[in-house]
Design a protein around this motif. Structure first.
Motif, PDB file in Angstrom:
ATOM      1  N   GLY A  37       0.806  -1.219   0.000  1.00 44.79           N
ATOM      2  CA  GLY A  37       0.000   0.000   0.000  1.00 44.79           C
ATOM      3  C   GLY A  37       0.832   1.258   0.000  1.00 44.79           C
ATOM      4  N   MET A  38       1.779   1.337   0.918  1.00 43.83           N
ATOM      5  CA  MET A  38       2.601   2.539   1.006  1.00 43.83           C
ATOM      6  C   MET A  38       3.520   2.685  -0.201  1.00 43.83           C
ATOM      7  SD  MET A  38       1.646   4.220   3.531  1.00 43.83           S
ATOM      8  CE  MET A  38       0.683   4.046   5.029  1.00 43.83           C
ATOM      9  N   GLN A  39       3.843   1.567  -0.867  1.00 41.08           N
ATOM     10  CA  GLN A  39       4.680   1.664  -2.065  1.00 41.08           C
ATOM     11  C   GLN A  39       3.940   2.378  -3.185  1.00 41.08           C
ATOM     12  OE1 GLN A  39       7.927   0.812  -2.236  1.00 41.08           O
ATOM     13  NE2 GLN A  39       7.736   0.348  -0.056  1.00 41.08           N
ATOM     14  N   ILE A  40       2.669   2.025  -3.364  1.00 39.25           N
ATOM     15  CA  ILE A  40       1.879   2.681  -4.404  1.00 39.25           C
ATOM     16  C   ILE A  40       1.625   4.138  -4.040  1.00 39.25           C
ATOM     17  CG2 ILE A  40      -0.377   2.718  -5.537  1.00 39.25           C
ATOM     18  CD1 ILE A  40      -0.385  -0.257  -5.536  1.00 39.25           C
ATOM     19  N   LEU A  41       1.267   4.375  -2.774  1.00 37.42           N
ATOM     20  CA  LEU A  41       1.045   5.751  -2.334  1.00 37.42           C
ATOM     21  C   LEU A  41       2.335   6.565  -2.422  1.00 37.42           C
ATOM     22  CD1 LEU A  41      -0.832   7.870  -1.125  1.00 37.42           C
ATOM     23  CD2 LEU A  41      -0.240   7.001   1.153  1.00 37.42           C
ATOM     24  N   GLY A  42       3.452   5.978  -2.002  1.00 36.60           N
ATOM     25  CA  GLY A  42       4.736   6.672  -2.088  1.00 36.60           C
ATOM     26  C   GLY A  42       5.135   6.967  -3.521  1.00 36.60           C
ATOM     27  N   SER A  43       4.883   6.012  -4.421  1.00 33.84           N
ATOM     28  CA  SER A  43       5.196   6.219  -5.831  1.00 33.84           C
ATOM     29  C   SER A  43       4.347   7.341  -6.409  1.00 33.84           C
ATOM     30  CB  SER A  43       4.968   4.928  -6.611  1.00 33.84           C
ATOM     31  OG  SER A  43       5.773   3.887  -6.113  1.00 33.84           O
ATOM     32  N   LEU A  44       3.065   7.348  -6.040  1.00 38.16           N
ATOM     33  CA  LEU A  44       2.168   8.397  -6.514  1.00 38.16           C
ATOM     34  C   LEU A  44       2.642   9.775  -6.053  1.00 38.16           C
ATOM     35  CD1 LEU A  44      -0.506   9.317  -7.814  1.00 38.16           C
ATOM     36  CD2 LEU A  44      -1.643   8.780  -5.652  1.00 38.16           C
ATOM     37  N   LEU A  45       3.003   9.878  -4.771  1.00 39.93           N
ATOM     38  CA  LEU A  45       3.462  11.156  -4.236  1.00 39.93           C
ATOM     39  C   LEU A  45       4.806  11.562  -4.839  1.00 39.93           C
ATOM     40  CD1 LEU A  45       2.497  10.726  -0.462  1.00 39.93           C
ATOM     41  CD2 LEU A  45       1.287  12.020  -2.234  1.00 39.93           C
ATOM     42  N   ALA A  46       5.684  10.580  -5.075  1.00 38.08           N
ATOM     43  CA  ALA A  46       6.993  10.885  -5.663  1.00 38.08           C
ATOM     44  C   ALA A  46       6.848  11.425  -7.079  1.00 38.08           C
ATOM     45  CB  ALA A  46       7.868   9.629  -5.661  1.00 38.08           C
ATOM     46  N   ILE A  47       5.984  10.796  -7.887  1.00 39.70           N
ATOM     47  CA  ILE A  47       5.779  11.254  -9.259  1.00 39.70           C
ATOM     48  C   ILE A  47       5.148  12.640  -9.276  1.00 39.70           C
ATOM     49  CG2 ILE A  47       4.504  10.799 -11.385  1.00 39.70           C
ATOM     50  CD1 ILE A  47       4.822   7.811 -10.774  1.00 39.70           C
ATOM     51  N   LEU A  48       4.144  12.833  -8.428  1.00 40.79           N
ATOM     52  CA  LEU A  48       3.503  14.145  -8.362  1.00 40.79           C
ATOM     53  C   LEU A  48       4.485  15.212  -7.878  1.00 40.79           C
ATOM     54  CD1 LEU A  48       0.009  13.234  -6.843  1.00 40.79           C
ATOM     55  CD2 LEU A  48       0.525  13.868  -9.202  1.00 40.79           C
ATOM     56  N   GLY A  49       5.307  14.859  -6.891  1.00 42.72           N
ATOM     57  CA  GLY A  49       6.262  15.824  -6.362  1.00 42.72           C
ATOM     58  C   GLY A  49       7.284  16.263  -7.391  1.00 42.72           C
ATOM     59  N   VAL A  50       7.782  15.295  -8.184  1.00 42.47           N
ATOM     60  CA  VAL A  50       8.806  15.630  -9.179  1.00 42.47           C
ATOM     61  C   VAL A  50       8.208  16.391 -10.361  1.00 42.47           C
ATOM     62  CG1 VAL A  50      10.415  14.644 -10.845  1.00 42.47           C
ATOM     63  CG2 VAL A  50      10.322  13.737  -8.531  1.00 42.47           C
ATOM     64  N   THR A  51       7.088  15.901 -10.901  1.00 42.70           N
ATOM     65  CA  THR A  51       6.534  16.497 -12.123  1.00 42.70           C
ATOM     66  C   THR A  51       5.867  17.849 -11.866  1.00 42.70           C
ATOM     67  OG1 THR A  51       4.511  15.179 -11.815  1.00 42.70           O
ATOM     68  CG2 THR A  51       6.212  14.297 -13.276  1.00 42.70           C
ATOM     69  N   LEU A  97      -2.407   4.991 -10.960  1.00 44.85           N
ATOM     70  CA  LEU A  97      -2.048   4.591  -9.601  1.00 44.85           C
ATOM     71  C   LEU A  97      -3.167   4.920  -8.612  1.00 44.85           C
ATOM     72  CD1 LEU A  97       1.703   5.643  -9.381  1.00 44.85           C
ATOM     73  CD2 LEU A  97       0.757   3.372  -9.748  1.00 44.85           C
ATOM     74  N   LEU A  98      -3.750   6.095  -8.765  1.00 45.04           N
ATOM     75  CA  LEU A  98      -4.850   6.484  -7.886  1.00 45.04           C
ATOM     76  C   LEU A  98      -6.054   5.567  -8.080  1.00 45.04           C
ATOM     77  CD1 LEU A  98      -5.881   8.500  -5.798  1.00 45.04           C
ATOM     78  CD2 LEU A  98      -6.657   9.956  -7.677  1.00 45.04           C
ATOM     79  N   ALA A  99      -6.338   5.187  -9.331  1.00 42.86           N
ATOM     80  CA  ALA A  99      -7.455   4.285  -9.609  1.00 42.86           C
ATOM     81  C   ALA A  99      -7.223   2.912  -8.988  1.00 42.86           C
ATOM     82  CB  ALA A  99      -7.658   4.161 -11.122  1.00 42.86           C
ATOM     83  N   VAL A 100      -5.997   2.398  -9.097  1.00 45.81           N
ATOM     84  CA  VAL A 100      -5.679   1.101  -8.499  1.00 45.81           C
ATOM     85  C   VAL A 100      -5.795   1.164  -6.976  1.00 45.81           C
ATOM     86  CG1 VAL A 100      -3.844  -0.587  -8.133  1.00 45.81           C
ATOM     87  CG2 VAL A 100      -4.206   0.381 -10.399  1.00 45.81           C
ATOM     88  N   LEU A 101      -5.310   2.255  -6.383  1.00 45.11           N
ATOM     89  CA  LEU A 101      -5.382   2.420  -4.941  1.00 45.11           C
ATOM     90  C   LEU A 101      -6.822   2.490  -4.463  1.00 45.11           C
ATOM     91  CD1 LEU A 101      -3.650   2.803  -2.389  1.00 45.11           C
ATOM     92  CD2 LEU A 101      -3.713   5.257  -2.818  1.00 45.11           C
TER      93      LEU A 101
END
Length: 223
Positions: free
Chosen positions: A168-182, A211-215
């Motif tokens: 769970g936190m991997q998907i959430l962390g990935s989502l936040l990381a992509i949003l933070g960078v882009t 990612l948000l849809a999968v979460l």
């Protein structure tokens, strides 16, 4: 395909993001060591291909072996501690193969731990500049040991914690990381890394939406 639900997709994506180091932001921390002339796009490509190749090699060894020897395939987290010892015990020269496997697994776990330590270490180092590095490492080690103690005493917790933090936190962390960078940099900044604006839009919009849809799909499947 009927057995492929949001839970399985959720778990697969969590494992994928963990293995490449995106969900825990390992890969972002390591990117700080890149030289300016290196291409992030080619490094990302080789990282993905290397991770995929290693996963395929492990799968081609484990899945046929488990099927041939009739070992429990749905053991979950206990696969390493209970199923694998039984599997290697039935194999010719299984003691040597099992020993090499566990040594390799320990090295991989150690490298993952080093990567995981880099994220909070550099964050705390920048915030608490007055604390010596050795003392900071000892503090992090004590916290890590305290967090690992419950799961070591109660192995059944490993599956629950893995589902929450390892998936769970991997998907959430990935989502936040992509949003933070882009969203932290303008589009012009990415032109020297990405060959086309379409790829930038894909990373900025399409991947976070998926990612948000999968979460959300996984959360709804729990009810």
């Amino acid at each position: 395909l009927a057995a492929l639900t949001a839970r399985e997709i959720f778990a697969a994506l969590g494992q994928a993001f963990f293995s490449v180091g995106l969900g825990g932001t390992f890969i972002i921390t390591y990117a700080a060591y890149l030289r300016p002339e290196e291409s992030p796009l080619s490094i990302a490509l080789f990282t993905g291909l290397g991770d995929l190749s290693a996963s395929l090699m492990v799968s081609l060894f484990l899945i046929p072996t488990i099927l041939v020897f009739g070992v429990d395939f749905s053991a979950g987290p206990s696969l390493i501690f209970e199923t694998f010892p039984s599997l290697f015990g039935m194999m010719p020269q299984g003691r040597w193969i099992g020993s090499l496997f566990l040594i390799s697994l320990s090295l991989v776990a150690f490298l993952s731990l080093v990567a995981a330590y880099n994220v909070p270490f550099f964050t705390l180092k920048n915030e608490w500049t007055g604390i010596p590095i050795k003392r900071l490492l000892l503090l992090m080690g004590a916290v890590q040991a305290g967090l690992a103690l419950p799961s070591s005493m109660y192995p059944s917790l490993i599956g629950i914690l893995d589902l929450i933090f390892g998936t769970g936190m991997q998907i959430l962390g990935s989502l936040l990381a992509i949003l933070g960078v882009t969203w932290s940099f303008k589009k012009d900044y990415f032109r020297k890394f990405l060959p086309s604006g379409m790829l930038y839009s894909w990373i900025k919009w399409f991947i976070p939406i998926v990612l948000l849809a999968v979460l959300l799909g996984y959360i709804l499947s729990l009810f």
